[in-house]
Design an enzyme around this catalytic site. Structure first.
Site, PDB file in Angstrom:
ATOM      1  N   HIS A   1      -6.755  55.376 -21.190  1.00  0.00           N
ATOM      2  CA  HIS A   1      -7.684  55.078 -22.298  1.00  0.00           C
ATOM      3  C   HIS A   1      -7.478  53.645 -22.766  1.00  0.00           C
ATOM      4  CE1 HIS A   1      -8.310  54.541 -26.638  1.00  0.00           C
ATOM      5  NE2 HIS A   1      -9.282  55.433 -26.571  1.00  0.00           N
ATOM      6  N   ASN A   2      -6.222  53.268 -22.997  1.00  0.00           N
ATOM      7  CA  ASN A   2      -5.938  51.927 -23.491  1.00  0.00           C
ATOM      8  C   ASN A   2      -6.293  50.860 -22.461  1.00  0.00           C
ATOM      9  OD1 ASN A   2      -4.930  53.392 -25.615  1.00  0.00           O
ATOM     10  ND2 ASN A   2      -3.018  52.272 -25.767  1.00  0.00           N
TER      11      ASN A   2
ATOM     12  N   GLU B   1      -9.919  50.402 -22.552  1.00  0.00           N
ATOM     13  CA  GLU B   1     -10.165  49.645 -23.794  1.00  0.00           C
ATOM     14  C   GLU B   1      -9.956  48.147 -23.553  1.00  0.00           C
ATOM     15  OE1 GLU B   1      -7.427  49.157 -27.679  1.00  0.00           O
ATOM     16  OE2 GLU B   1      -8.114  51.212 -27.325  1.00  0.00           O
TER      17      GLU B   1
ATOM     18  N   SER C   1      -5.841  58.551 -30.451  1.00  0.00           N
ATOM     19  CA  SER C   1      -6.640  57.331 -30.562  1.00  0.00           C
ATOM     20  C   SER C   1      -7.586  57.433 -31.738  1.00  0.00           C
ATOM     21  CB  SER C   1      -7.436  57.084 -29.282  1.00  0.00           C
ATOM     22  OG  SER C   1      -8.223  55.913 -29.411  1.00  0.00           O
TER      23      SER C   1
ATOM     24  N   LYS D   1      -3.776  58.800 -22.178  1.00  0.00           N
ATOM     25  CA  LYS D   1      -3.854  57.829 -23.281  1.00  0.00           C
ATOM     26  C   LYS D   1      -3.601  56.412 -22.767  1.00  0.00           C
ATOM     27  CE  LYS D   1      -4.134  56.267 -27.516  1.00  0.00           C
ATOM     28  NZ  LYS D   1      -3.321  55.098 -27.682  1.00  0.00           N
TER      29      LYS D   1
END
Length: 462
Positions: A183-184, A187, A125, A180
């Site tokens: 994480h997205n 986000e 990222s 990940k």
């Protein structure tokens, strides 16, 4: 011989290769797209070697070979691995740095392990700038292989304010790509929360773009400091070179997406994870493409805007952001149990402290919460976040009410409020749902006054 190799030399791959070189390691680069190799060749020296064939690339690397695959997720990754396998030796290390689905990473990890090749699925990222100057890295897979590549990854990674590298071993098989994915999803949540706050500011408060830019810039100096808040301030004040209008006012009101948010929802449903804020953020992007836009803008008297609107918006934003993080970590906790992964949540928070899109001041508090209690099931059970909830809850309620009265949709702010009012509520009405299920389907139920499983022969009044 070069110490590291990168396959795929578009923006991210090229910048990661340059990042490796800039930190004192030698690197080879390869792409099936010759112009990409030519672009990398402009930087060629003893520490950076462009290569034009699979054989030249693999043979340029010292053993055990350490190869980062930085290409589009899906079938291209499988095709690349298929091309590489006949050229590799047992003990070589492959790293998939794309946004691969964690299920694919689990499959590849097992297939390659059977052939003696170590595999790491690594979330990356930070975008173009982060790739060059320091990304957040989330590697999962073979732990011994990670130790082999750790010196290079630690040099490449962004550094926290205290100088710690934003990379650390996540866990086995697909856990790195899972983190990940989460994480997205976080986000998505924070971006939508910010967008709703922006909507309230402009619609209820009637603030100009420049005024809102200043408001977000001020928030970025305090507890709510976050990269996404920082860039919101910059987006708001940017003007068009030709018209001198604010660009934000001319961006089509539709949000796109690439799929990682969808993947997170799919696994949340599989696990039963209540990631309501993130789900609403994903659905808001779908909604933006289905809006008919027939009604005129709401007419609101700016004189009726409360004097503490900006203050309450900051508190609501901060609390809703905390919910987005909490739901992400809650899903990771449930995934770790379901998939038999040993995840280190404080390390994950540290990995996100710099370099990545969701970096923020709050991550230091998340890291501290998990270091105090590694078995923490929900962040709001930690003293710091319990205090945040108590101090900011009334502001969140106020903002949701103001937005509703003004006709402003707040899917994530409302979801954050409902989440907090649900998870600590012992009097939810789900007893009625279970009663209905037992009535029409004999699904049984548990009682709150004695143990056991029960079924009632329900009847209708004559």
């Amino acid at each position: 011989m070069q110490q590291f190799g990168v396959i795929g030399l578009s923006v991210m791959g090229k910048n990661l290769a340059l990042n490796v070189k800039n930190h004192g390691f030698s690197v080879s680069g390869f792409s099936i797209d010759k112009p990409e190799v030519d672009a990398l060749a402009k930087y060629e020296d003893k520490d950076l070697k462009p290569t034009y064939t699979w054989e030249e690339f693999v043979n340029s690397l010292e053993k055990p070979r350490k190869i980062l695959i930085q290409i589009m997720a899906g079938k291209p990754v499988d095709e690349t691995i298929h091309k590489l396998l006949p050229l590799l030796d047992k003990g070589d290390i492959l790293i998939d740095g794309g946004n691969s689905n964690f299920h694919d990473t689990v499959r590849r990890s097992r297939e390659l392990d059977a052939q003696g090749i170590h595999f790491i699925g690594m979330g990356v990222s930070g975008g173009e700038e982060g790739a060059l100057n320091g990304p957040a890295l989330m590697p999962g897979g073979d732990e011994e292989a990670y130790k082999e590549v750790a010196p290079i990854l630690e040099a490449m990674a962004a550094k926290t304010p205290t100088g710690q590298p934003c990379v650390g071993y996540i866990g086995p098989e697909g856990s790195g790509h899972y983190v990940k994915m989460v994480h997205n999803g976080i986000e998505y949540g924070i971006m939508q929360i910010i967008s709703e706050v922006y909507d309230v500011l402009r619609t209820v408060g009637r603030y100009s773009n420049d005024e809102m830019s200043e408001i977000f810039a001020n928030w970025d100096k305090g507890a709510a400091q976050a990269y996404l808040i920082e860039i919101t301030s910059k987006v708001l004040k940017q003007k068009d070179d030709l018209t001198n209008d604010h660009i934000i006012d001319h961006i089509l009101n539709e949000a796109s997406y690439k799929g990682t948010g969808n993947w997170m929802l799919e696994d949340a449903i599989h696990l039963g994870a209540p990631i309501t804020v993130i789900a609403e953020a994903v659905l808001a992007r779908f909604m933006s493409k289905a809006t008919f836009r027939d009604d005129p803008e709401p007419k609101i008297d700016p004189a009726k805007a409360p004097a503490d609107l900006v203050e309450n918006l900051e508190k609501a934003l901060y609390l809703a952001m905390a919910v987005s993080y909490t739901q992400g970590f809650e899903q990771m906790t449930m995934a770790a149990q379901a998939y038999n992964w040993q995840l280190h949540y404080d390390t994950i928070a540290q990995n996100w402290e710099a370099g990545c899109i969701i970096r923020s001041e709050m991550l230091q508090d998340i890291k501290s919460a998990y270091r105090s209690n590694p078995d923490l099931k929900n962040l709001f059970k930690a003293p710091f976040f319990d205090k945040v909830k108590k101090n900011n809850m009334s502001a969140l309620k106020e903002i949701v009410q103001i937005a509703a009265e003004a006709g402003i949709p707040t899917p994530t702010l409302s979801a954050a409020l409902n989440y907090l009012e649900s998870i600590f509520n012992p009097h939810l009405p789900q007893n009625m749902v279970q009663g209905q299920r037992d009535y029409f389907g004999a699904h049984t139920y548990q009682r709150n006054d004695r143990p056991g499983t029960f079924h009632t022969e329900w009847y209708e009044e004559k």
